[in-house]
Scaffold this motif. Structure first.
Motif, mmCIF file in Angstrom:
data_model
loop_
_atom_site.group_PDB
_atom_site.id
_atom_site.type_symbol
_atom_site.label_atom_id
_atom_site.label_comp_id
_atom_site.label_asym_id
_atom_site.label_seq_id
_atom_site.Cartn_x
_atom_site.Cartn_y
_atom_site.Cartn_z
ATOM 1 N N ARG A 88 13.013 73.477 85.708
ATOM 2 C CA ARG A 88 13.810 72.682 87.224
ATOM 3 C C ARG A 88 15.110 73.668 86.918
ATOM 4 O O ARG A 88 14.997 74.151 85.431
ATOM 5 C CB ARG A 88 14.153 71.258 86.602
ATOM 6 C CG ARG A 88 15.590 71.147 87.252
ATOM 7 C CD ARG A 88 15.810 69.681 86.871
ATOM 8 N NE ARG A 88 16.071 69.316 85.180
ATOM 9 C CZ ARG A 88 16.060 68.204 84.977
ATOM 10 N NH1 ARG A 88 15.876 67.427 85.507
ATOM 11 N NH2 ARG A 88 16.086 68.060 83.660
ATOM 12 N N ASN A 112 4.722 64.792 84.028
ATOM 13 C CA ASN A 112 5.994 66.066 84.408
ATOM 14 C C ASN A 112 7.072 65.957 85.347
ATOM 15 O O ASN A 112 8.573 65.667 85.417
ATOM 16 C CB ASN A 112 5.435 67.150 85.586
ATOM 17 C CG ASN A 112 4.853 68.567 84.529
ATOM 18 O OD1 ASN A 112 5.419 68.300 83.266
ATOM 19 N ND2 ASN A 112 5.050 69.599 85.545
ATOM 20 N N SER A 113 7.033 64.757 86.095
ATOM 21 C CA SER A 113 8.372 63.853 87.422
ATOM 22 C C SER A 113 9.666 63.257 86.491
ATOM 23 O O SER A 113 10.184 63.275 87.096
ATOM 24 C CB SER A 113 7.123 63.248 88.408
ATOM 25 O OG SER A 113 6.605 63.725 88.800
ATOM 26 N N GLU A 156 5.955 73.286 86.457
ATOM 27 C CA GLU A 156 7.426 73.415 87.442
ATOM 28 C C GLU A 156 8.106 74.038 86.452
ATOM 29 O O GLU A 156 8.483 73.453 85.086
ATOM 30 C CB GLU A 156 6.975 71.955 87.649
ATOM 31 C CG GLU A 156 6.071 71.145 88.607
ATOM 32 C CD GLU A 156 5.535 69.933 88.864
ATOM 33 O OE1 GLU A 156 6.191 70.216 90.500
ATOM 34 O OE2 GLU A 156 6.010 69.416 88.329
ATOM 35 N N TRP A 213 11.955 74.070 81.721
ATOM 36 C CA TRP A 213 10.422 74.397 82.198
ATOM 37 C C TRP A 213 9.488 73.325 82.200
ATOM 38 O O TRP A 213 9.772 72.975 80.212
ATOM 39 C CB TRP A 213 9.836 75.577 81.772
ATOM 40 C CG TRP A 213 10.131 77.258 82.466
ATOM 41 C CD1 TRP A 213 11.169 78.349 81.820
ATOM 42 C CD2 TRP A 213 10.084 77.843 83.171
ATOM 43 N NE1 TRP A 213 11.419 78.735 82.421
ATOM 44 C CE2 TRP A 213 10.924 78.595 83.548
ATOM 45 C CE3 TRP A 213 8.796 77.684 84.692
ATOM 46 C CZ2 TRP A 213 10.624 79.796 84.618
ATOM 47 C CZ3 TRP A 213 8.825 78.165 85.727
ATOM 48 C CH2 TRP A 213 9.511 79.399 85.507
#
Length: 202
Positions: free
Chosen positions: A188, A93-94, A186, A197
């Motif tokens: 952005r 995810n990062s 998460e 997403w």
């Protein structure tokens, strides 16, 4: 999959080791690497990265078949260009949140800072777990129950071939007394008025 070792969040492989892994992920053997510093080999061992110095050169030994972009593209029916495969990263995810690339699928052979509930961070051994994030964009907001539904979907797929599965609230999949995997959602913000997403499985 099941996370084996908890580590502190700031700890990470050195830039030298990360760069070496990127090179080795693209070739079977690096025969012009010379003598790799012992400290680098020891660091790789600390992280569970199976590097081996042989007469032919430096090799990265996968405990199982390495992730294959063509095979994943064929099964998922998406272009190979939308698939990223990393030898190691903090978390998939990062990696996607920090990238300017269009959302798609990101997979990693290992993670050193997978994120869980209550700010917990986890590491996963090289080549032994499935760490993956799926990203997409849309203008509208999503139902916060998405992770619950996604967890149920994973459970329904896996229970066809794995017995003894159960769901631990809110979206972790367990087998017996061990965690098999979990989900993290998460977002952005993107201009104009869209949101990217990212749904991770690890």
């Amino acid at each position: 999959m099941y996370w084996e070792t908890a580590i502190s969040a700031p700890e990470a492989p050195t830039a030298a080791l990360q760069k070496l892994l990127e090179v080795l992920a693209d070739v079977e053997c690096v025969n012009d690497a010379g003598v790799v510093p012992t400290a680098l080999l020891q660091e790789a061992e600390h992280w569970g990265i199976p590097l081996r110095q042989t007469a032919e050169g430096l090799q990265l030994e996968y405990p199982h078949a390495p992730l294959s972009r063509p095979e994943i593209a064929a099964v998922a029916n998406i272009p190979e260009a939308q698939i990223r495969i990393l030898p190691a990263c903090a978390s998939t995810n990062s990696a996607m949140l920090d990238s300017d690339a269009n959302p798609g699928i990101c997979l990693a052979e290992s993670q050193w800072a997978g994120r869980g509930r209550r700010a917990r961070h986890w590491s996963s051994p090289f080549g032994r777990h499935l760490a993956m994030s799926y990203g997409w964009t849309q203008a509208a907001s999503i139902n916060p129950a998405l992770t619950l539904v996604a967890g149920l979907g994973v459970f329904q797929v896996l229970q066809k071939s794995i017995s003894g599965l159960w769901i631990k609230w809110p979206n972790d999949i367990w087998i017996g007394g061990q965690k098999l995997g979990g989900l993290l959602l998460e977002a952005r913000r993107l201009p104009p008025g869209k949101t990217a997403w990212y749904l991770a499985w690890g």
